[in-house]
Write an enzyme that holds these catalytic residues in place. Structure first.
Site, PDB file in Angstrom:
ATOM      1  N   ARG A   1       0.686  -1.277   0.157  1.00  0.00           N
ATOM      2  CA  ARG A   1       0.012  -0.017   0.023  1.00  0.00           C
ATOM      3  C   ARG A   1       0.851   1.165   0.102  1.00  0.00           C
ATOM      4  O   ARG A   1       2.170   1.173   0.389  1.00  0.00           O
ATOM      5  CB  ARG A   1      -0.939  -0.093   1.249  1.00  0.00           C
ATOM      6  CG  ARG A   1      -0.239   0.004   2.583  1.00  0.00           C
ATOM      7  CD  ARG A   1      -1.176   0.596   3.656  1.00  0.00           C
ATOM      8  NE  ARG A   1      -0.606   0.531   4.713  1.00  0.00           N
ATOM      9  CZ  ARG A   1      -1.132   1.116   5.953  1.00  0.00           C
ATOM     10  NH1 ARG A   1      -2.339   1.517   5.938  1.00  0.00           N
ATOM     11  NH2 ARG A   1      -0.349   1.274   7.063  1.00  0.00           N
TER      12      ARG A   1
ATOM     13  N   ASP B   1       6.308  -8.336   9.687  1.00  0.00           N
ATOM     14  CA  ASP B   1       6.587  -7.446  10.602  1.00  0.00           C
ATOM     15  C   ASP B   1       7.990  -6.976  10.665  1.00  0.00           C
ATOM     16  O   ASP B   1       8.876  -7.970  11.402  1.00  0.00           O
ATOM     17  CB  ASP B   1       5.842  -7.781  12.053  1.00  0.00           C
ATOM     18  CG  ASP B   1       5.823  -6.585  12.856  1.00  0.00           C
ATOM     19  OD1 ASP B   1       6.847  -5.913  13.002  1.00  0.00           O
ATOM     20  OD2 ASP B   1       5.134  -6.447  13.837  1.00  0.00           O
ATOM     21  N   VAL B   2       8.559  -6.122  10.204  1.00  0.00           N
ATOM     22  CA  VAL B   2       9.861  -5.744  10.279  1.00  0.00           C
ATOM     23  C   VAL B   2      10.610  -5.771  11.690  1.00  0.00           C
ATOM     24  O   VAL B   2      11.699  -5.901  11.676  1.00  0.00           O
ATOM     25  CB  VAL B   2      10.261  -4.577   9.339  1.00  0.00           C
ATOM     26  CG1 VAL B   2       9.647  -4.577   8.113  1.00  0.00           C
ATOM     27  CG2 VAL B   2       9.686  -3.252  10.215  1.00  0.00           C
TER      28      VAL B   2
ATOM     29  N   ASN C   1      10.913   0.208   3.229  1.00  0.00           N
ATOM     30  CA  ASN C   1      10.218   0.854   3.008  1.00  0.00           C
ATOM     31  C   ASN C   1       8.947   1.177   4.418  1.00  0.00           C
ATOM     32  O   ASN C   1       8.579   2.085   4.459  1.00  0.00           O
ATOM     33  CB  ASN C   1       9.193   0.830   1.686  1.00  0.00           C
ATOM     34  CG  ASN C   1       8.010   1.680   1.850  1.00  0.00           C
ATOM     35  OD1 ASN C   1       7.837   2.854   1.547  1.00  0.00           O
ATOM     36  ND2 ASN C   1       6.932   0.894   1.794  1.00  0.00           N
TER      37      ASN C   1
ATOM     38  N   LYS D   1      14.472   8.065  11.297  1.00  0.00           N
ATOM     39  CA  LYS D   1      14.924   8.262   9.908  1.00  0.00           C
ATOM     40  C   LYS D   1      16.447   8.851   9.785  1.00  0.00           C
ATOM     41  O   LYS D   1      16.970   8.464   8.964  1.00  0.00           O
ATOM     42  CB  LYS D   1      13.809   8.837   8.999  1.00  0.00           C
ATOM     43  CG  LYS D   1      12.787   8.562   8.725  1.00  0.00           C
ATOM     44  CD  LYS D   1      12.792   7.306   8.167  1.00  0.00           C
ATOM     45  CE  LYS D   1      11.455   6.463   7.733  1.00  0.00           C
ATOM     46  NZ  LYS D   1      11.550   5.295   6.786  1.00  0.00           N
TER      47      LYS D   1
ATOM     48  N   TYR E   1       9.516  10.262  14.510  1.00  0.00           N
ATOM     49  CA  TYR E   1       9.792   9.853  13.003  1.00  0.00           C
ATOM     50  C   TYR E   1      11.192  10.326  12.541  1.00  0.00           C
ATOM     51  O   TYR E   1      11.842   9.474  11.989  1.00  0.00           O
ATOM     52  CB  TYR E   1       8.486  10.200  12.247  1.00  0.00           C
ATOM     53  CG  TYR E   1       8.744   9.998  10.847  1.00  0.00           C
ATOM     54  CD1 TYR E   1       8.498   8.608  10.220  1.00  0.00           C
ATOM     55  CD2 TYR E   1       8.852  10.966  10.102  1.00  0.00           C
ATOM     56  CE1 TYR E   1       8.716   8.472   8.873  1.00  0.00           C
ATOM     57  CE2 TYR E   1       9.057  10.996   8.639  1.00  0.00           C
ATOM     58  CZ  TYR E   1       8.859   9.440   7.935  1.00  0.00           C
ATOM     59  OH  TYR E   1       8.899   9.581   6.803  1.00  0.00           O
TER      60      TYR E   1
ATOM     61  N   THR F   1      -0.703  11.075  -2.443  1.00  0.00           N
ATOM     62  CA  THR F   1      -1.098  11.155  -1.393  1.00  0.00           C
ATOM     63  C   THR F   1      -0.964   9.525  -0.869  1.00  0.00           C
ATOM     64  O   THR F   1      -1.340   8.820  -1.755  1.00  0.00           O
ATOM     65  CB  THR F   1      -2.644  11.600  -1.102  1.00  0.00           C
ATOM     66  OG1 THR F   1      -2.844  12.950  -1.534  1.00  0.00           O
ATOM     67  CG2 THR F   1      -2.980  11.318   0.309  1.00  0.00           C
TER      68      THR F   1
END
Length: 253
Positions: free
Chosen positions: A15, A60-61, A88, A163, A159, A194
């Site tokens: 997604r 699930d990473v 990602n 990153k 976040y 989006t």
């Protein structure tokens, strides 16, 4: 290695921007392992749309064992190692500036959740694909980052901290893995128009960002996916440890 000969693993590949990345590789003829955590139906729709070229795997990473199983499943289905890994997946995060924790509200749990998803998770996946990449003397790792720690138009503290740490891993791992023929790079978008994660963003924020870019537009998931293809392609064979910002020119360098 040409894109149409590669086996590509995309985490969160069913997604949002992940689906755009998966489709970009499929368009170029690659075989794609689509890792999903909650988007089971979307992942299996991709399998149906591209029979024989997509493998949907629950991933699930944050789980090292699931990372290993996904890589093993890829080898079993496609008969060889993962050639390109795209980190990602974004775990439980929404780009809603009004709901974000402010500096005085930031908790250990906020930070821990993003570090586990956006730093520890990618390390799990890189370590899982390493044996196969090392054996064949070739590999491509592309980490998905953000321009927000360089230009925090909205300060998503948890976040962006995770990153920024992933960019550090990108650069240090590129040094370690270069002798094995493995490149490690990052593609950093801004707010994308989006995705599921950016759906909560008010329209006026999108408009303000577009007005500040030389291209006068907000980058799309498809545009970011094209940059990911570059790092996986033969044209980037001498590029490693780099962070390519894909945001219409909003952030320089």
């Amino acid at each position: 290695m040409p894109l149409d000969e590669q086996v590509v693993l995309v985490t969160g590949g069913a997604r949002g921007v992940g689906a755009s990345i998966s489709r970009a590789f499929l368009r170029e003829g690659a075989r794609v392992v689509v890792g999903f955590r909650e988007s089971r139906e979307a992942a299996h729709r991709l399998e149906e749309e591209f029979p024989g070229r997509v493998l949907a795997v629950e991933l699930d990473v944050r789980s090292r064992s699931q990372a290993v199983r996904a890589v093993e499943a890829a080898a079993e289905r496609f008969g060889g190692p993962v050639d390109t890994l795209v980190n990602n997946a974004l775990v439980d995060f929404s780009f809603n500036g009004e709901a974000r924790p402010k500096a005085h509200e930031l908790t250990d749990d906020h930070l821990r959740a993003q570090v586990e998803g956006s730093l520890t998770g990618p390390v799990h996946l890189i370590q899982a694909v390493l044996p196969g990449m090392r054996e064949q003397g070739f590999g491509r790792v592309v980490n998905i980052g953000t321009n927000l720690f360089q230009h925090p138009v909205v300060p998503y503290h948890d976040y962006t901290a995770a990153k920024a740490a992933l960019l550090s891993i990108t650069r240090t791992f590129s040094h370690d893995l270069g002798p094995d023929g493995i490149t490690v790079n990052m593609v950093s978008g801004g707010l994308l128009r989006t995705t599921d994660a950016s759906a909560a963003t008010p329209e006026e924020v999108f408009d303000a960002i577009a007005a500040g870019t030389p291209l006068r537009e907000v980058t799309t998931p498809e545009q970011l996916a094209d940059a990911v293809l570059f790092f996986a392609s033969p044209w980037a064979r001498a590029v490693t440890g780099q962070n390519l910002v894909v945001d219409g020119g909003l952030v320089k360098g």
